[in-house]
Design a protein around this motif. Structure first.
Motif, mmCIF file in Angstrom:
data_model
loop_
_atom_site.group_PDB
_atom_site.id
_atom_site.type_symbol
_atom_site.label_atom_id
_atom_site.label_comp_id
_atom_site.label_asym_id
_atom_site.label_seq_id
_atom_site.Cartn_x
_atom_site.Cartn_y
_atom_site.Cartn_z
ATOM 1 N N TYR A 76 0.848 -1.197 0.000
ATOM 2 C CA TYR A 76 0.000 0.000 0.000
ATOM 3 C C TYR A 76 0.881 1.244 0.000
ATOM 4 O O TYR A 76 1.986 1.248 0.563
ATOM 5 C CB TYR A 76 -0.903 0.021 1.239
ATOM 6 N N TRP A 77 0.352 2.311 -0.589
ATOM 7 C CA TRP A 77 1.066 3.593 -0.612
ATOM 8 C C TRP A 77 0.193 4.649 0.056
ATOM 9 O O TRP A 77 -0.957 4.844 -0.332
ATOM 10 C CB TRP A 77 1.385 4.005 -2.049
ATOM 11 N N HIS A 78 0.760 5.334 1.061
ATOM 12 C CA HIS A 78 0.023 6.334 1.833
ATOM 13 C C HIS A 78 0.736 7.684 1.753
ATOM 14 O O HIS A 78 1.967 7.747 1.620
ATOM 15 C CB HIS A 78 -0.081 5.914 3.296
ATOM 16 N N GLU A 79 -0.045 8.747 1.890
ATOM 17 C CA GLU A 79 0.549 10.086 1.957
ATOM 18 C C GLU A 79 1.482 10.161 3.158
ATOM 19 O O GLU A 79 1.173 9.642 4.234
ATOM 20 C CB GLU A 79 -0.528 11.159 2.077
ATOM 21 N N SER A 80 2.605 10.832 2.982
ATOM 22 C CA SER A 80 3.583 10.914 4.055
ATOM 23 C C SER A 80 3.477 12.215 4.849
ATOM 24 O O SER A 80 3.340 12.199 6.066
ATOM 25 C CB SER A 80 5.000 10.787 3.493
ATOM 26 N N CYS A 81 3.534 13.333 4.139
ATOM 27 C CA CYS A 81 3.507 14.630 4.819
ATOM 28 C C CYS A 81 2.279 15.457 4.494
ATOM 29 O O CYS A 81 1.862 16.275 5.312
ATOM 30 C CB CYS A 81 4.753 15.446 4.460
ATOM 31 N N HIS A 123 -0.141 20.901 7.720
ATOM 32 C CA HIS A 123 0.069 19.832 6.742
ATOM 33 C C HIS A 123 -1.137 19.638 5.832
ATOM 34 O O HIS A 123 -1.259 18.614 5.159
ATOM 35 C CB HIS A 123 0.414 18.532 7.462
ATOM 36 N N GLY A 124 -2.033 20.623 5.835
ATOM 37 C CA GLY A 124 -3.168 20.598 4.911
ATOM 38 C C GLY A 124 -4.246 19.600 5.251
ATOM 39 O O GLY A 124 -4.951 19.113 4.363
ATOM 40 N N SER A 125 -4.399 19.284 6.538
ATOM 41 C CA SER A 125 -5.383 18.272 6.922
ATOM 42 C C SER A 125 -6.003 18.652 8.260
ATOM 43 O O SER A 125 -5.697 19.694 8.837
ATOM 44 C CB SER A 125 -4.717 16.890 6.998
ATOM 45 N N HIS A 126 -6.892 17.800 8.746
ATOM 46 C CA HIS A 126 -7.473 17.963 10.072
ATOM 47 C C HIS A 126 -7.793 16.580 10.616
ATOM 48 O O HIS A 126 -7.757 15.574 9.875
ATOM 49 C CB HIS A 126 -8.719 18.855 10.034
ATOM 50 N N PHE A 127 -8.105 16.483 11.919
ATOM 51 C CA PHE A 127 -8.204 15.169 12.556
ATOM 52 C C PHE A 127 -9.321 14.325 11.962
ATOM 53 O O PHE A 127 -9.133 13.119 11.730
ATOM 54 C CB PHE A 127 -8.396 15.315 14.065
ATOM 55 N N GLN A 128 -10.486 14.903 11.732
ATOM 56 C CA GLN A 128 -11.593 14.112 11.190
ATOM 57 C C GLN A 128 -11.238 13.542 9.827
ATOM 58 O O GLN A 128 -11.609 12.402 9.498
ATOM 59 C CB GLN A 128 -12.865 14.961 11.095
ATOM 60 N N PHE A 145 2.422 9.385 10.266
ATOM 61 C CA PHE A 145 2.530 9.031 11.682
ATOM 62 C C PHE A 145 1.176 9.118 12.372
ATOM 63 O O PHE A 145 0.800 8.231 13.156
ATOM 64 C CB PHE A 145 3.541 9.944 12.373
ATOM 65 N N ILE A 146 0.408 10.170 12.090
ATOM 66 C CA ILE A 146 -0.929 10.301 12.677
ATOM 67 C C ILE A 146 -1.819 9.148 12.219
ATOM 68 O O ILE A 146 -2.546 8.539 13.022
ATOM 69 C CB ILE A 146 -1.549 11.651 12.296
ATOM 70 N N ASP A 147 -1.774 8.839 10.923
ATOM 71 C CA ASP A 147 -2.590 7.729 10.415
ATOM 72 C C ASP A 147 -2.211 6.417 11.082
ATOM 73 O O ASP A 147 -3.077 5.584 11.390
ATOM 74 C CB ASP A 147 -2.420 7.616 8.900
ATOM 75 N N THR A 174 -10.035 8.859 6.717
ATOM 76 C CA THR A 174 -9.147 8.222 5.732
ATOM 77 C C THR A 174 -8.750 6.830 6.191
ATOM 78 O O THR A 174 -8.804 5.862 5.423
ATOM 79 C CB THR A 174 -7.896 9.076 5.508
ATOM 80 N N VAL A 175 -8.342 6.719 7.452
ATOM 81 C CA VAL A 175 -7.928 5.415 7.981
ATOM 82 C C VAL A 175 -9.118 4.468 8.042
ATOM 83 O O VAL A 175 -9.007 3.284 7.682
ATOM 84 C CB VAL A 175 -7.285 5.576 9.375
#
Length: 333
Positions: free
Chosen positions: A132-137, A276-281, A240-242, A286-287
């Motif tokens: 699998y390939w996931h976004e890193s930053c 990083h262009g995201s938020h917790f929800q 890391f968050i994911d 995503t996960v």
């Protein structure tokens, strides 16, 4: 020591991943100054072999590459050039692996060097190996370019290591835009519109020997990596968050719990995610989407069980969320 690197952390050696893009542009008679414009990278610093750059600078470099080399095959050409490259002990551990399994394990273990903008995750079941390939930053406008580049790099590397073409299958989240490039570089086993990014191979092929590999050289390289790279963060902040969320499920997950694990306040975590262009929800959804697809298609769990594991009130709420995430109901998979 940080357990992650941020989008503005200078952690990427310019002579590793970025060098491939610069060399590709130069081979097409693109002036380096044009390619580096606005990136904060200067050619003299690049040639010194000592420069480290930030992920956001690397993304700007990709943007310039797409501007000056807009052809549909640019990402694929860059992927073919990536390995073995100038990646030090991490590259040696990858290219000297005695079999395919160890090569993919090295790619995952040292992905922060070998593929710093996308994070590879190797997952095995009784029948298949999935990469699998996931976004890193950060999720960016260059995600498709990165997917094509990195999946081509692995395809090309495996062909070189094993001395034959392997029957990889490719799963892409979007519809195929350049099918002729997939046919030339990947073959005819491309599954577009699948809502995730992965490569799949029959698990039995992981034992395929790499004729040019050296078990002793790979072992020495791994030991060197552990000595010299052990203090470096191994994941980008988003990855890391994911990972934190993925490890906590099916247990309870919240912004406050993840912030506590990272030893920061919830407000600080919110600010870092925004940077990083995201938020917790978004990370949580995503996960959950990724796990729902894996459990539906690989483990054949029923929707009620998945809803319970992912903390939906009932299966109807999961179906609605799944339709929102993917545009289709779980039954469509």
């Amino acid at each position: 020591m940080n357990l992650w690197y941020d989008i503005d952390s200078p952690v990427i050696a310019a002579h590793e991943f970025p060098a491939v893009l610069i060399d590709l542009a130069c081979s097409r008679d693109i002036e380096p100054d044009k390619l580096l414009r606005g990136t904060g990278i200067f050619m003299d610093d690049f040639l010194s072999g000592q420069l480290t750059i930030k992920p956001q600078q690397c993304l700007a470099l990709i943007g310039n590459t797409q501007k000056w080399l807009p052809a549909a095959d640019t990402a694929f050409l860059a992927g073919h050039r990536l390995y073995p490259g100038n990646f030090g002990p991490a590259g040696t551990a990858l290219t000297q692996a005695p079999n395919l399994m160890e090569a993919l394990q090295a790619l995952q273990a040292y992905g922060f060097i070998l593929t710093p903008l996308l994070t590879p995750r190797l997952s095995l079941d009784s029948e298949f190996a999935y990469l699998y390939w996931h976004e890193s930053c950060a999720e960016s406008a260059h995600s498709a370019f990165l997917r094509h580049m990195m999946m081509t790099a692995v395809t090309s590397l495996c062909r070189r290591l094993c001395g034959l073409s392997l029957p990889w299958e490719y799963f892409l989240p979007d519809e195929a835009q350049h099918p002729e490039q997939y046919a030339v570089n990947w073959g005819n086993r491309v599954r577009a519109g699948r809502h995730y990014t992965a490569m799949r191979l029959p698990r039995a092929l992981l034992s395929t020997n790499c004729p040019s590999g050296s078990a002793s050289m790979a072992m020495i390289a791994r030991a060197q990596c552990e000595r010299t790279l052990g203090s470096r963060p191994a994941l980008g902040f988003i990855a890391f968050i994911d990972q934190c969320i993925r490890k906590r499920l099916p247990g309870h997950v919240s912004l406050e719990l993840v912030a506590d694990e990272l030893q920061m306040s919830p407000a600080t975590l919110k600010r870092k995610l925004k940077k990083h262009g995201s938020h917790f929800q978004q990370r949580y959804d995503t996960v959950r989407k990724e796990l729902a697809i894996e459990w539906l298609t690989r483990k054949q769990l029923d929707v009620e069980e998945i809803a319970l594991r992912l903390h939906f009130h009932d299966s109807r709420n999961l179906r609605r969320a799944f339709k929102r995430w993917t545009g289709v109901l779980p039954s469509a998979l």
